[in-house]
Design a protein around this motif. Structure first.
Motif, PDB file in Angstrom:
ATOM      1  N   PHE A  89     -37.611   9.357  -1.269  1.00 33.67           N
ATOM      2  CA  PHE A  89     -36.672   8.336  -0.787  1.00 33.67           C
ATOM      3  C   PHE A  89     -36.088   7.581  -1.971  1.00 33.67           C
ATOM      4  O   PHE A  89     -34.874   7.357  -2.045  1.00 33.67           O
ATOM      5  N   ARG A 117     -32.433  -5.668   9.360  1.00 29.29           N
ATOM      6  CA  ARG A 117     -33.518  -5.282   8.463  1.00 29.29           C
ATOM      7  C   ARG A 117     -34.163  -6.501   7.820  1.00 29.29           C
ATOM      8  O   ARG A 117     -35.383  -6.646   7.818  1.00 29.29           O
ATOM      9  N   GLU A 118     -33.344  -7.403   7.291  1.00 31.84           N
ATOM     10  CA  GLU A 118     -33.884  -8.513   6.514  1.00 31.84           C
ATOM     11  C   GLU A 118     -34.453  -9.609   7.415  1.00 31.84           C
ATOM     12  O   GLU A 118     -35.477 -10.197   7.103  1.00 31.84           O
ATOM     13  N   GLY A 156     -26.302  -3.648  -0.252  1.00 34.92           N
ATOM     14  CA  GLY A 156     -27.101  -3.723   0.965  1.00 34.92           C
ATOM     15  C   GLY A 156     -27.385  -2.397   1.637  1.00 34.92           C
ATOM     16  O   GLY A 156     -28.355  -2.271   2.370  1.00 34.92           O
ATOM     17  N   ALA A 159     -27.856  -0.255  -5.013  1.00 34.25           N
ATOM     18  CA  ALA A 159     -28.597  -0.545  -3.786  1.00 34.25           C
ATOM     19  C   ALA A 159     -30.080  -0.240  -4.011  1.00 34.25           C
ATOM     20  O   ALA A 159     -30.947  -0.946  -3.506  1.00 34.25           O
ATOM     21  N   TYR A 185     -31.515  -3.138  -5.780  1.00 35.78           N
ATOM     22  CA  TYR A 185     -31.649  -4.224  -4.806  1.00 35.78           C
ATOM     23  C   TYR A 185     -32.896  -4.019  -3.945  1.00 35.78           C
ATOM     24  O   TYR A 185     -33.591  -4.967  -3.608  1.00 35.78           O
ATOM     25  N   ALA A 186     -33.160  -2.761  -3.594  1.00 40.37           N
ATOM     26  CA  ALA A 186     -34.273  -2.468  -2.693  1.00 40.37           C
ATOM     27  C   ALA A 186     -35.614  -2.468  -3.416  1.00 40.37           C
ATOM     28  O   ALA A 186     -36.625  -2.091  -2.843  1.00 40.37           O
ATOM     29  N   GLY A 187     -35.607  -2.870  -4.682  1.00 40.56           N
ATOM     30  CA  GLY A 187     -36.862  -2.972  -5.406  1.00 40.56           C
ATOM     31  C   GLY A 187     -37.346  -1.661  -5.995  1.00 40.56           C
ATOM     32  O   GLY A 187     -38.506  -1.529  -6.359  1.00 40.56           O
ATOM     33  N   ILE A 188     -36.450  -0.680  -6.068  1.00 40.80           N
ATOM     34  CA  ILE A 188     -36.843   0.596  -6.667  1.00 40.80           C
ATOM     35  C   ILE A 188     -36.623   0.508  -8.172  1.00 40.80           C
ATOM     36  O   ILE A 188     -35.578   0.035  -8.621  1.00 40.80           O
ATOM     37  N   VAL A 192     -27.893  -4.541   8.013  1.00 40.23           N
ATOM     38  CA  VAL A 192     -28.531  -5.279   6.927  1.00 40.23           C
ATOM     39  C   VAL A 192     -29.250  -6.515   7.475  1.00 40.23           C
ATOM     40  O   VAL A 192     -30.407  -6.793   7.141  1.00 40.23           O
ATOM     41  N   ILE A 217     -34.999   0.909   6.527  1.00 37.34           N
ATOM     42  CA  ILE A 217     -36.242   0.693   5.774  1.00 37.34           C
ATOM     43  C   ILE A 217     -35.966   0.519   4.275  1.00 37.34           C
ATOM     44  O   ILE A 217     -36.904   0.445   3.479  1.00 37.34           O
ATOM     45  N   LEU A 218     -34.693   0.442   3.904  1.00 42.98           N
ATOM     46  CA  LEU A 218     -34.366   0.278   2.490  1.00 42.98           C
ATOM     47  C   LEU A 218     -34.962  -1.036   1.981  1.00 42.98           C
ATOM     48  O   LEU A 218     -34.697  -2.102   2.533  1.00 42.98           O
ATOM     49  N   GLY A 219     -35.760  -0.950   0.944  1.00 42.33           N
ATOM     50  CA  GLY A 219     -36.448  -2.145   0.459  1.00 42.33           C
ATOM     51  C   GLY A 219     -37.816  -2.305   1.097  1.00 42.33           C
ATOM     52  O   GLY A 219     -38.650  -3.047   0.616  1.00 42.33           O
ATOM     53  N   HIS A 221     -33.425 -10.920   1.451  1.00 43.36           N
ATOM     54  CA  HIS A 221     -32.144 -11.081   0.761  1.00 43.36           C
ATOM     55  C   HIS A 221     -31.042 -10.322   1.481  1.00 43.36           C
ATOM     56  O   HIS A 221     -31.103  -9.105   1.600  1.00 43.36           O
ATOM     57  N   ILE A 222     -30.052 -11.050   1.984  1.00 40.86           N
ATOM     58  CA  ILE A 222     -28.842 -10.418   2.523  1.00 40.86           C
ATOM     59  C   ILE A 222     -27.824 -10.475   1.395  1.00 40.86           C
ATOM     60  O   ILE A 222     -27.321 -11.559   1.079  1.00 40.86           O
ATOM     61  N   PRO A 223     -27.529  -9.346   0.758  1.00 44.50           N
ATOM     62  CA  PRO A 223     -26.637  -9.403  -0.399  1.00 44.50           C
ATOM     63  C   PRO A 223     -25.194  -9.684   0.030  1.00 44.50           C
ATOM     64  O   PRO A 223     -24.809  -9.383   1.154  1.00 44.50           O
TER      65      PRO A 223
END
Ligand SMILES: Nc1ncnc2c1ncn2[C@@H]1O[C@H](COP(=O)(O)OP(=O)(O)OP(=O)(O)O)[C@@H](O)[C@H]1O
Ligand SMILES: [Mg+2]
Lengths: 509, 373
Positions: free
Chosen positions: B231, A417-418, A348, B242, B245-248, A414, A360-362, A339-341
């Motif tokens: 994190f 990453r995605e 993002g 965010a 969005y990142a699934g947290i 972003v 590494i977010l997500g 997902h690219i917000p």
């Protein structure tokens, strides 16, 4: 010729990054002067120097023929320089008038300030066609109207130079046209407008002169009438740029992602999406067109699990998701959806995190963060270095906080990453907002490569051209409803325009 | 924002600026001491000697430091998740209750190597429970954490008065306190631990809890910067949307953060109860929970900074007592004044000296980094 503003040998560094090197620039009075350049070329930095938000390391600023020392934005305003920032700086809970008054309240009871400000505001909105209700709350205004308030604020002190940093990035095409009408009136009134944009069509349409920056240097000045988009793009990037997308026909395979009677009603009970049906196959791009605010954002966020669908169902790579399932972004991601917000600053990125943490977010639970229980910063660093190199993020410094990258490079973080997670399904929102032509070319190429590798892609963009040139099929949203899905071969601006206005496909065709 | 300030180099931001702030605070206090007719240099000397030089002084200083480390870590962890945990005081009190319950129920039957960890865990869990309830209310019900943690301080205080004056009152006691805890759950004094190793230090309240505090610092560091949970905590703290969005799972992260934060505060009981009083007394937290906010602020939410800030406040607490002894006209309240000044200068006014300092440094550093040519 009458020069309003002149920069001589202006330089500015941030640590090792030379954001501006010996910049020379002359802006004529009563003209619209475009500034273009790649992401990170130093455009915003230069504007911030003029407006006193950054201080140049060396060089001179001449204003109205006189050397001036701009130490703060207060100085700049006094010299007649106004600026509208890319990210608005308004108080949402104040009215338009109160926002315009900020800084010049005048007296304890505000009486003098209020009267004078109202008069000035009405005068400005009359002269420049800046229509906005002085007593409306800013939080009730749409983006275009908010921008007008910003312009009024910038002009209220009698600005002779108005700086606009990527003003059209957040506007719909209609709003952008309205903005340009306003800028023309300003020009005719003797104001010099400095306009930063990544859209070459806007440069060609509205500016009188254009200056091109590359990697901190000024590489050329042109009269707009004597140049072409192709030449400008090459000057910016330093090589030939493909402005058109080279898209081969899609080879769609199995359905990877579909929605059946999808609906979303928000907490206030407003129906925002109704009865949406579509399928996206492996190896194709489904574009979503529509006038902004017709449900695109809600659709993306519902599909990504950030909102709960309230009726209907989704099928994601074989897994059925209904309103009864309390989805969340984690579940959807784990199914293989990237997902690219649409809004990189809100969703993002974590702006105060380093680039390598954002990379590494997500994916913080995957081996990108290390295979053991603890984070492995060597892996994290390596991961970021690799992706920065592959996606040409500048500067390639994994330890720099995301907020210190230029807008376009933030977007590339972003995207990197995605894209590199190699998702089975990809939701893409405004992939090239605020991104330079070279990077747009690159991102488009990457999107098509992902498609050809079998990814099912759903693309939302306010740029109709982007939708038309990338999509294999186009779905049009109006008022939260699916007006129809047409083959992009059959799509032209007129057909899409009619559909976006709500006419059903059969009627439009 | 309107004045262009060159960014302060990292070393200056982390070391020079706090020192300048500290000097400013002491300077103002010095003027006040002068105004009441005493010699400020002499007073400072007495404080330093009292805190570090006099026999046992350092031990007392480190004993107080231990308390400040625990509450400082508690506040800082919550800060990383953008939660303002003002409930350290109550969490520490309940931590004392947890330690006592563990000690009375199981500690009596077990040898020290098992009983001590159990009692420490009791303090941590009890404090954690007192933190997790406001955390849950914030995450799921939207009740503001500041309000609820303050309320929970009062609840904890009332509960302790009730328990200590009633069900838990030592038989035949007049003052509200429990009986002595099980011997096997008491933490050894540092002096007693070091003597067999050949170090002979003056006996002071300093006890093994100091080592627990050092351990807690290490745990804090690893947790915040080297784990996935850390994190998540920092993501939620920096940008909740965010993080989502990142699934947290934002709500769960808030709840877990408050549990651990409360646990850190609860550990204060290991120092005051298991290590020093050896029974639960009324109000043993003595405001450490609140001062923890200043400690976390000064320490920039980093364990090393928190330790240094805790040491400073520990030294003030100890050295201040000495002032009271030595000078007729200076009372213990002087310490509160100094603490207040330090909080004012390094908290509220932290960045007062930032712009001028940054400009000065920029002037000196600039010639080395010539404006590009
Ligand atoms: N505060 C800062 N600290 C460190 N580096 C910075 C800072 N601000 C800008 N830079 C760097 O300076 C360079 C120029 O940035 P600038 O924002 O001026 O680019 P830009 O031309 O406006 O790009 P974009 O089109 O993407 O907005 C970039 O390399 C950026 O990373
Ligand atoms: Mg910019």
């Amino acid at each position: 010729m009458n020069t309003a503003l002149e920069l001589k040998n202006v330089s500015k560094s941030f640590g090792l990054v030379k954001a501006n090197k010996n910049i020379n620039l002359a802006v004529e009075a009563g003209s619209i002067h475009g500034i273009i350049g790649e992401n990170g070329a130093g455009k915003s930095t230069l504007m911030n120097i003029i407006y006193g938000m950054h201080r140049a390391d060396s060089g001179e600023i001449h204003f109205g023929g006189q050397k001036v020392d701009v130490r703060s934005s207060a100085d700049a305003i006094e010299h007649g320089i106004g600026m509208v920032h890319q990210h608005f700086m308004l108080v949402p809970t104040f009215t338009v008038l109160e926002n315009v008054m900020l800084g010049t309240e005048g007296g304890l009871m505000l009486r003098d300030g209020r009267g004078a400000a109202l008069e000035r505001l009405l005068h400005l909105s009359e002269t420049y066609n800046l229509q906005v209700d002085p007593h409306a709350l800013v939080s009730d205004l749409n983006v275009g109207q908010r921008q007008r308030v910003e312009i009024i604020k910038a002009l209220k002190g009698g600005a002779k130079v108005l700086i606009l940093d990527e003003p059209t990035g957040v506007l719909t095409p209609q709003e952008a046209d309205q903005l340009f009408e306003i800028l023309k009136v300003l020009r005719d009134d003797g104001v010099s407008v400095l306009l930063i944009t990544h859209k070459l069509s806007e440069i060609m349409d509205i500016t009188d002169t254009v200056s091109i920056m590359r990697q901190g240097e000024m590489v050329g000045h042109r009269k707009t009438s004597e140049t072409s988009p192709q030449e400008l793009a090459e000057l910016m990037v330093g090589r030939e740029v493909l402005l058109e997308v080279d898209r081969k026909p899609a080879k769609p395979a199995e359905v990877r992602f579909s929605a059946k009677n999808l609906g979303y009603t928000n907490a206030q009970g407003v129906v925002e999406l109704e009865d949406i049906n579509f399928e996206v196959r492996s190896g194709e791009i489904l574009g979503v067109a529509g006038v902004s605010g017709n449900g695109q954002t809600q659709l993306m966020e519902t599909l990504a699990g950030m909102r709960h669908l309230t009726s209907g169902s989704l099928n994601i790579l074989g897994t059925e998701v209904t309103a009864a399932d309390q989805t969340d972004p984690r579940i959807i991601r784990d199914l293989g959806v990237g997902h690219i917000p649409e809004d990189r600053h809100t969703h993002g990125l974590v702006l105060n995190f380093e680039a390598r943490e954002n990379m590494i977010l997500g994916f913080q639970d995957t081996e990108l963060a290390g295979s053991g229980k603890l984070f492995d910063y060597k892996t994290i660093q390596q991961n970021c270095e690799d992706k920065m190199a592959h996606y040409d993020v500048r500067p390639p410094n994994p330890r720099l906080n995301a907020k210190n990258f230029s807008g376009g490079n933030q977007q590339k973080i972003v995207i990197a990453r995605e894209f590199s997670a190699n998702p089975g399904v990809l939701l893409v929102g405004q992939p090239t907002r605020g991104v330079d032509v070279g990077a747009i070319e690159f991102i488009h190429k990457q999107l098509l490569e992902l498609r050809d590798a079998g990814c099912a892609i759903l693309l939302v963009s306010v740029e109709l051209d982007e939708i038309m040139s990338l999509s294999d099929r186009i779905m049009v949203l109006c008022g939260g409803q699916n007006v129809g899905i047409i083959d992009s071969a059959d799509a032209d601006r007129q057909t899409l325009g009619l559909m976006m206005a709500g006419q059903r496909q059969e009627a439009a065709a | 924002m309107s004045t262009p300030t060159p960014p302060l180099p990292r070393w200056a931001d982390l070391i020079l600026l706090p020192i300048i702030n500290l000097f400013a605070a002491f300077f103002i206090c010095g003027l006040i001491v002068l105004a009441i007719g005493e010699n400020p240099i002499e007073a400072l000397g007495v404080m330093i000697k009292g805190a570090f030089v006099y026999s046992g002084g350092l031990g007392y200083t480190l004993f107080y430091t231990t308390n400040y480390v625990f509450t400082g870590l508690a506040v800082a962890l919550a800060f990383h998740c953008k939660m303002f945990n003002i409930g350290g005081e109550g969490q520490a009190l309940i931590g004392g209750l947890g330690a006592a319950l563990a000690s009375f129920s199981l500690g009596v039957y077990l040898p020290a190597p098992l009983a001590i960890p159990l009692a420490v865990l009791g303090a941590f869990i009890a404090g954690g429970i007192w933190g997790v309830i406001p955390g849950y209310l914030q995450a799921k019900r939207g009740s503001h954490i500041v309000i609820t943690t303050i309320m929970f301080n009062f609840l904890a205080a009332s509960l302790m008065v009730y328990l200590l004056a009633g069900p838990m009152l030592e038989a035949g006691q007049q003052s509200p306190q429990t009986a002595k805890l099980a011997e096997s759950t008491l933490l050894p004094k540092m002096a007693d631990m070091l003597r067999p190793l050949g170090f002979d230090i003056t006996s002071s309240p300093l006890n093994a809890s100091f080592l627990i505090a050092l351990g807690a610092m290490a745990v804090f560091y690893v947790l915040v910067w080297h784990t996935r949970l850390g994190f998540n905590i920092r993501s939620v703290g920096q940008n909740q949307e965010a993080a989502h969005y990142a699934g947290i799972n934002v709500a769960r992260t808030i709840i877990i953060t408050m549990a651990i934060s409360g646990g850190f505060a609860g550990l204060l009981a290991t120092n005051e109860i298991l290590g020093f009083n050896h029974k639960v007394v009324l109000n043993f937290t003595a405001g450490y929970g609140f001062t923890g906010i200043a400690v976390a602020l000064m320490g920039r939410n980093h364990p090393i900074g928190i330790f240094l800030a805790a040491l400073l406040f520990g030294a003030l607490t100890q050295g201040g007592g000495e002032l009271d002894f030595e000078f007729q006209s200076i009372t213990r309240e002087m310490v509160l004044l100094i603490q207040g000044m330090i909080i004012l200068f390094s908290g509220a006014l932290a960045y007062m000296f930032n712009p001028p300092l940054a400009r000065m440094i920029a002037k000196f550093v600039a010639p080395k980094d010539p404006a590009n040519g």
